[in-house]
Design a protein around this motif. Sequence first.
Motif, short mmCIF file in Angstrom:
data_model
loop_
_atom_site.label_atom_id
_atom_site.label_comp_id
_atom_site.label_asym_id
_atom_site.label_seq_id
_atom_site.Cartn_x
_atom_site.Cartn_y
_atom_site.Cartn_z
N LYS A 151 0.87 -1.18 0.00
CA LYS A 151 0.00 0.00 0.00
C LYS A 151 0.90 1.22 0.00
O LYS A 151 1.75 1.37 0.87
CB LYS A 151 -0.89 0.00 1.24
CG LYS A 151 -1.83 1.17 1.32
CD LYS A 151 -2.71 1.04 2.56
CE LYS A 151 -3.75 2.12 2.62
NZ LYS A 151 -4.66 1.92 3.77
N ILE A 152 0.71 2.09 -1.00
CA ILE A 152 1.49 3.31 -1.11
C ILE A 152 0.63 4.47 -0.61
O ILE A 152 -0.38 4.82 -1.24
CB ILE A 152 1.91 3.59 -2.57
CG1 ILE A 152 2.58 2.38 -3.21
CG2 ILE A 152 2.79 4.84 -2.64
CD1 ILE A 152 3.87 1.98 -2.61
N GLU A 153 1.01 5.04 0.51
CA GLU A 153 0.31 6.21 1.02
C GLU A 153 0.84 7.44 0.28
O GLU A 153 2.05 7.60 0.11
CB GLU A 153 0.51 6.37 2.51
CG GLU A 153 -0.21 5.30 3.32
CD GLU A 153 -0.20 5.62 4.79
OE1 GLU A 153 -1.14 6.29 5.25
OE2 GLU A 153 0.77 5.21 5.45
N ASN A 197 -2.77 0.71 -4.12
CA ASN A 197 -2.36 -0.65 -3.80
C ASN A 197 -1.75 -1.30 -5.04
O ASN A 197 -2.29 -1.14 -6.14
CB ASN A 197 -3.55 -1.49 -3.33
CG ASN A 197 -4.04 -1.07 -1.97
OD1 ASN A 197 -3.26 -0.94 -1.05
ND2 ASN A 197 -5.33 -0.85 -1.83
N PHE A 198 -0.65 -1.99 -4.84
CA PHE A 198 -0.01 -2.71 -5.93
C PHE A 198 0.33 -4.12 -5.48
O PHE A 198 0.67 -4.35 -4.31
CB PHE A 198 1.31 -2.03 -6.35
CG PHE A 198 1.11 -0.72 -7.05
CD1 PHE A 198 0.66 -0.66 -8.35
CD2 PHE A 198 1.41 0.47 -6.41
CE1 PHE A 198 0.49 0.55 -9.00
CE2 PHE A 198 1.24 1.68 -7.04
CZ PHE A 198 0.78 1.72 -8.34
N GLU A 207 7.05 1.82 6.98
CA GLU A 207 5.98 1.85 7.97
C GLU A 207 6.42 2.43 9.30
O GLU A 207 5.63 3.02 10.02
CB GLU A 207 5.45 0.42 8.21
CG GLU A 207 4.21 0.13 7.43
CD GLU A 207 3.64 -1.23 7.76
OE1 GLU A 207 2.57 -1.27 8.40
OE2 GLU A 207 4.26 -2.24 7.38
N ASP A 208 7.70 2.27 9.64
CA ASP A 208 8.19 2.80 10.91
C ASP A 208 8.76 4.22 10.77
O ASP A 208 9.55 4.67 11.58
CB ASP A 208 9.19 1.85 11.56
CG ASP A 208 10.37 1.53 10.66
OD1 ASP A 208 10.41 2.01 9.51
OD2 ASP A 208 11.25 0.78 11.09
N GLU A 215 3.47 -4.71 3.12
CA GLU A 215 3.97 -3.52 3.80
C GLU A 215 3.26 -2.25 3.32
O GLU A 215 2.74 -2.19 2.21
CB GLU A 215 5.48 -3.38 3.54
CG GLU A 215 6.15 -2.34 4.38
CD GLU A 215 7.66 -2.47 4.37
OE1 GLU A 215 8.30 -1.56 4.88
OE2 GLU A 215 8.19 -3.46 3.86
N LYS A 216 3.26 -1.25 4.18
CA LYS A 216 2.74 0.07 3.84
C LYS A 216 3.95 0.98 3.66
O LYS A 216 4.82 1.05 4.52
CB LYS A 216 1.84 0.58 4.96
CG LYS A 216 1.10 1.83 4.61
CD LYS A 216 0.13 2.32 5.66
CE LYS A 216 0.02 1.59 6.93
NZ LYS A 216 -0.86 2.23 7.92
N ILE A 217 4.00 1.67 2.54
CA ILE A 217 5.09 2.58 2.19
C ILE A 217 4.48 3.93 1.87
O ILE A 217 3.39 4.01 1.30
CB ILE A 217 5.86 2.06 0.93
CG1 ILE A 217 6.46 0.69 1.17
CG2 ILE A 217 6.90 3.05 0.47
CD1 ILE A 217 7.62 0.66 2.11
N ALA A 218 5.15 5.00 2.21
CA ALA A 218 4.67 6.35 1.87
C ALA A 218 5.59 6.98 0.84
O ALA A 218 6.80 6.79 0.89
CB ALA A 218 4.61 7.22 3.12
#
Length: 89
Positions: free
Chosen positions: A4-6, A21-22, A63-64, A78-81
């Motif tokens: 998930k790309i924020e 989302n990819f 994420e962190d 994972e969530k990435i921004a």
Amino acid sequence: MKVKIELFGASRDFSNNGFLNFDVEKNSTIKDIRKKLINFLEKEFNGNENYKKIVNSSAFCSEDNNIVSDNYKITNNEKIAIIPPIGGG
């Protein structure tokens, strides 16, 4: 696996949801995410050059909340921004 790309700053124009989302392969990197984003922009925004500049000049954050390099490996779901530079690119 899914990532998930924020979206922050100018990249929020990429989606009304504030994220994308990819599906990515295991051991994908931020460099692979950049390519996925560019391909997405080619398809959804007719290759908007300004949007592509945003992706190419942006930092990515894990994420962190740590800035990560293009070699950073994505872990499972994972969530990435994406954090564009001030001014959008």
